[in-house]
Design a protein around this motif. Sequence first.
Motif: not given
Length: 399
Positions: A62-87
């Motif tokens: 925006s050229r005129k108005y403010e904007c608030t970034v209220v929140d940012v959250q990150a989560k992970v998804r894992i794709l395995g070549k076969a079964a996923l490794p033991d957590p």
Amino acid sequence: MKKSLAVALGVGGILGAFELWYRSRDNKPCLMLPAHRHPWRIHNYAADKRIYRTNIPIRNFSRKYECTVVDVQAKVRILGKAALPDPAALQITATIRPWHKETREDGYWPAYILTPQSTLEFELAVECSGDLERLKELHAVVIDLDYITYSRRNKLKKHEEIVLIPEQQVSASPEPITEGDVTLIPVKTHILTDADNMADVIAKYVSPIAQSGDVVVMAESVVAVTQRRYMIPDEHVRPGFWARRLCFLVPNVGSLSSAYGMQSAINEVGLPKMLTGVAVGGFMKVAFRKHGWLYRVAGMPSELIDDLTGTMPPYDKYIVLGPAHAQSVVNEVKARTGLEAAIADVNNIRRAAIVAATKNVDPKQLAASLLSNPHGNSAEQTPIVVVRSAKVAKVESHS
């Protein structure tokens, strides 16, 4: 009576003018820009701890108005070549840290006001801990980034995704294929992402095996992935009136048979061209039983779109467009490696189209040599094919 009518018209006029004024207000968005993120920085802290870091901008357009970034959250998804490794053996987590004076050490995102036309960067850190040898068992790591913006008009929840390939070791490439006087050499690579550059990839995987006169052919969808030319339905593309209706005129096998695919095509070529293509395509199909005229009229960008499931994971959940500036890509490859280069759209029904090629390549001969689809359409992980034939490219003389 006349006085009441005059008052009503006056009030209606004022309200109408106010509504027009409201609609004319700046409505440019506040967006996260993962396509403009920094390259991954890799930190090996110990034999059992590695952290990948990148900075990602959020911009208030925006050229005129403010904007608030209220929140940012990150989560992970894992794709395995076969079964996923033991957590218990391998843990992968993602954290974020905004780069401003109100940053906290506890991981909490303090709401932050972006002034007009300003940008905020935050650091995304992906930590891998435990038995790092088990990273070889992973296909990809997808980081989901959910964020909330708050402006004069509304509060919006938005979503982006970043693909990380933590282990880039590659198994042996398939055996070359010989068809007459043409030799096709599929080249296996790591899973390419928007962190890759095609000229760098070809210098790494192809230059060591290339010969004079070879043509290196890149799959168009993979080039688009490296340019981050893919979209999340409902996040980056939302079907409009025409897309929801025109998609029913396309057979099930076409990527434009969904409202999202059709809207992507409309965004690429424009509504007038798409309407003309649908009209001409329908006429040619009914009157002369000729197929493919929709794409001929609408143009190649409409034909290069891959809908969901059109590419290998993790990109099978995205709509992948055709590459941008295709000629510049092949020219960059030629300048970097000295090899003739092309970008091709090839499928399993013996159809090949050359999207762009360097000047010494014969597009017709090259397309004919690719009809067997040496790239593959599944998880072969061979987005590059080296074509070795005297008919496909002229060898430049340096005398």
